[in-house]
Design an enzyme around this catalytic site. Structure first.
Site, short mmCIF file in Angstrom:
data_model
loop_
_atom_site.label_atom_id
_atom_site.label_comp_id
_atom_site.label_asym_id
_atom_site.label_seq_id
_atom_site.Cartn_x
_atom_site.Cartn_y
_atom_site.Cartn_z
N ARG A 46 2.25 11.88 71.36
CA ARG A 46 3.26 11.08 70.64
C ARG A 46 2.73 9.66 70.48
NH1 ARG A 46 6.68 8.73 73.59
NH2 ARG A 46 7.32 10.52 74.84
N ASP A 170 7.92 0.50 48.75
CA ASP A 170 7.70 1.94 48.76
C ASP A 170 6.73 2.24 47.62
OD1 ASP A 170 7.82 4.71 48.32
OD2 ASP A 170 9.91 4.87 48.93
N LYS A 195 3.80 13.28 49.05
CA LYS A 195 3.61 13.31 47.60
C LYS A 195 2.12 13.19 47.24
CE LYS A 195 8.12 13.37 47.48
NZ LYS A 195 8.57 13.71 48.79
#
Ligand code: P1T
Length: 381
Positions: A46, A170, A195
């Site tokens: 993690r 973004d 994407k």
């Protein structure tokens, strides 16, 4: 190093333990310690994993930043940014943005005492009206999803500097191939790496890139403390995707332009939204802050009939009807019932997300097949 070299080599070196040219998929949750606290730089996956580190170094390199952070999804990356805030803080966000981002802001973080203002940022003056001493973040998505509005990053950066707020961009639709917000002074670049960065519709991932060490440390703390990290296999896939980003984007842009022009000449099509048109309201800004205009095109139908849009979407064959964007294959979507359904109808329609709006993520197939597919589906309405 030029961008086209950075996507392949940026932040990368052969694996130190074996010399493997591609970073191995370190499918491990933990790492041996020879004595408590004595290890080779990794303790627990993690906190850090070598495959993820290789990807994070690549992300930093291609966005001209110093530090990259990879998350389990784009929304997990946005969630981490919002956790920099405290109750009472305010955020000014563009009003046309991915529906899931809107939902996270207005249904999750609002509950924790963060106030959001959603404004049309095509005209930067609209932002200044909402700024006050509590404003901590200006959230920009450009081009916007799904209306392909263009926001002037340099002008918003000047405002954020004047009022001492943080600017987050973004950059999902543009990718660093087309636009590098950190070069214009943005503090954080955010991606849905699901994407174009991944590029093959086979992984869900988010990313943040920053220049400033202090800000990076705060975000690394949140990444580890909240734990929304991505796994090593997904890290490998996105790292692999990034290596062809420049080549894919070139073709996405070419095909996007062809589709936009074709649709604009079609008698059944209402409006076509694509920043490459000279009469797009902020075309000149797109031209100055982007290398090209991208592969996303939205359009409405004459008469704005919901049923016509549905018929077209049901009958496209090469364009696959599906959520998401940015993969090599062309996708079609109906924002008002799919990606942007979480935005109230009235707010949605104000930004142009009407019932006949169709969003296309134009892939890298042969242009002639894409145009023929549109032609065939449009014939049916
Ligand atoms: O889906 P996820 O990886 O969590 O990323 C969220 C996100 C953030 N920002 C932008 C601009 C996005 O487009 C997305 C995700 N968008 C879609 C799934 C979509 O079809 O528009």
């Amino acid at each position: 190093m030029e961008f086209n070299t950075k996507v392949i080599h940026g932040g990368q070196k052969p694996d130190p333990s074996t010399g493997a040219v591609m970073p191995p998929i370190y499918q491990t949750s933990t790492y041996v310690q020879s004595s408590p606290g004595v290890h080779k730089g990794f303790e627990y996956s993690r906190t850090g994993n070598p495959t993820r580190t290789a990807l994070e170094n690549s992300l930093a390199s291609i966005e001209n930043g110093n530090f990259g952070l990879a998350f389990g999804s784009g929304l997990a990356a946005i969630d981490a940014v919002m956790k920099l805030l405290a109750p009472g803080d305010e955020v000014i966000s563009t009003n046309d943005l991915y529906g899931g981002t809107f939902r996270l802001f207005s249904s999750v973080f609002k509950k924790f005492g963060i106030k959001f203002h959603f404004v049309g940022m095509e005209n930067v003056d609209n932002i200044e009206e909402c700024i006050n001493e509590k404003t901590k973040i200006i959230w920009v998505e450009t081009p916007t999803n799904p209306m392909l509005n263009i926001i002037d990053i340099k002008k918003v950066q000047a405002l954020s500097e004047k009022y001492n707020t943080m600017l987050v961009v973004d950059n999902t639709f543009a990718t660093p191939y087309l636009q590098k917000p950190l070069d214009y002074g943005a503090d954080i670049v955010m991606h849905s790496a699901t994407k174009y960065l991944g590029g093959h519709s086979d992984v869900v991932m988010g990313a943040l890139v920053v220049k400033d060490k202090e800000l990076a440390d705060k975000l690394y703390f949140i990444q580890n403390a909240s734990g929304a990290v991505c796994g090593p296999m997904d890290s490998f896939l996105v790292l692999r995707g990034i290596k062809t980003l420049h080549v894919r984007m070139q073709r996405h842009c070419e095909n996007g332009a062809a589709v936009a022009h074709y649709l604009r000449s079609h008698p059944k099509v209402g409006k076509v939204y694509w920043p490459g048109f000279e009469d797009h309201p902020n075309h000149h800004i797109a031209k100055s802050q982007m290398l090209d205009f991208g592969g996303m095109v939205s359009f409405s139908l004459k008469g704005d009939k919901y049923q016509d849009a549905i018929k077209i979407l049901e009958n496209l064959k090469v364009f696959t009807l599906a959520e998401s964007l940015g993969g090599v294959e062309s996708l079609s979507g109906h924002p008002s019932s799919m990606t942007h359904a979480s935005i109230p109808k009235e707010a949605r329609e104000k930004t142009g997300v009407i019932d006949s709006l169709i969003r296309l993520s134009v892939g890298i197939e042969a242009e002639a097949d894409l145009l023929r597919d549109l032609e065939n589906a449009l014939e049916l309405v």
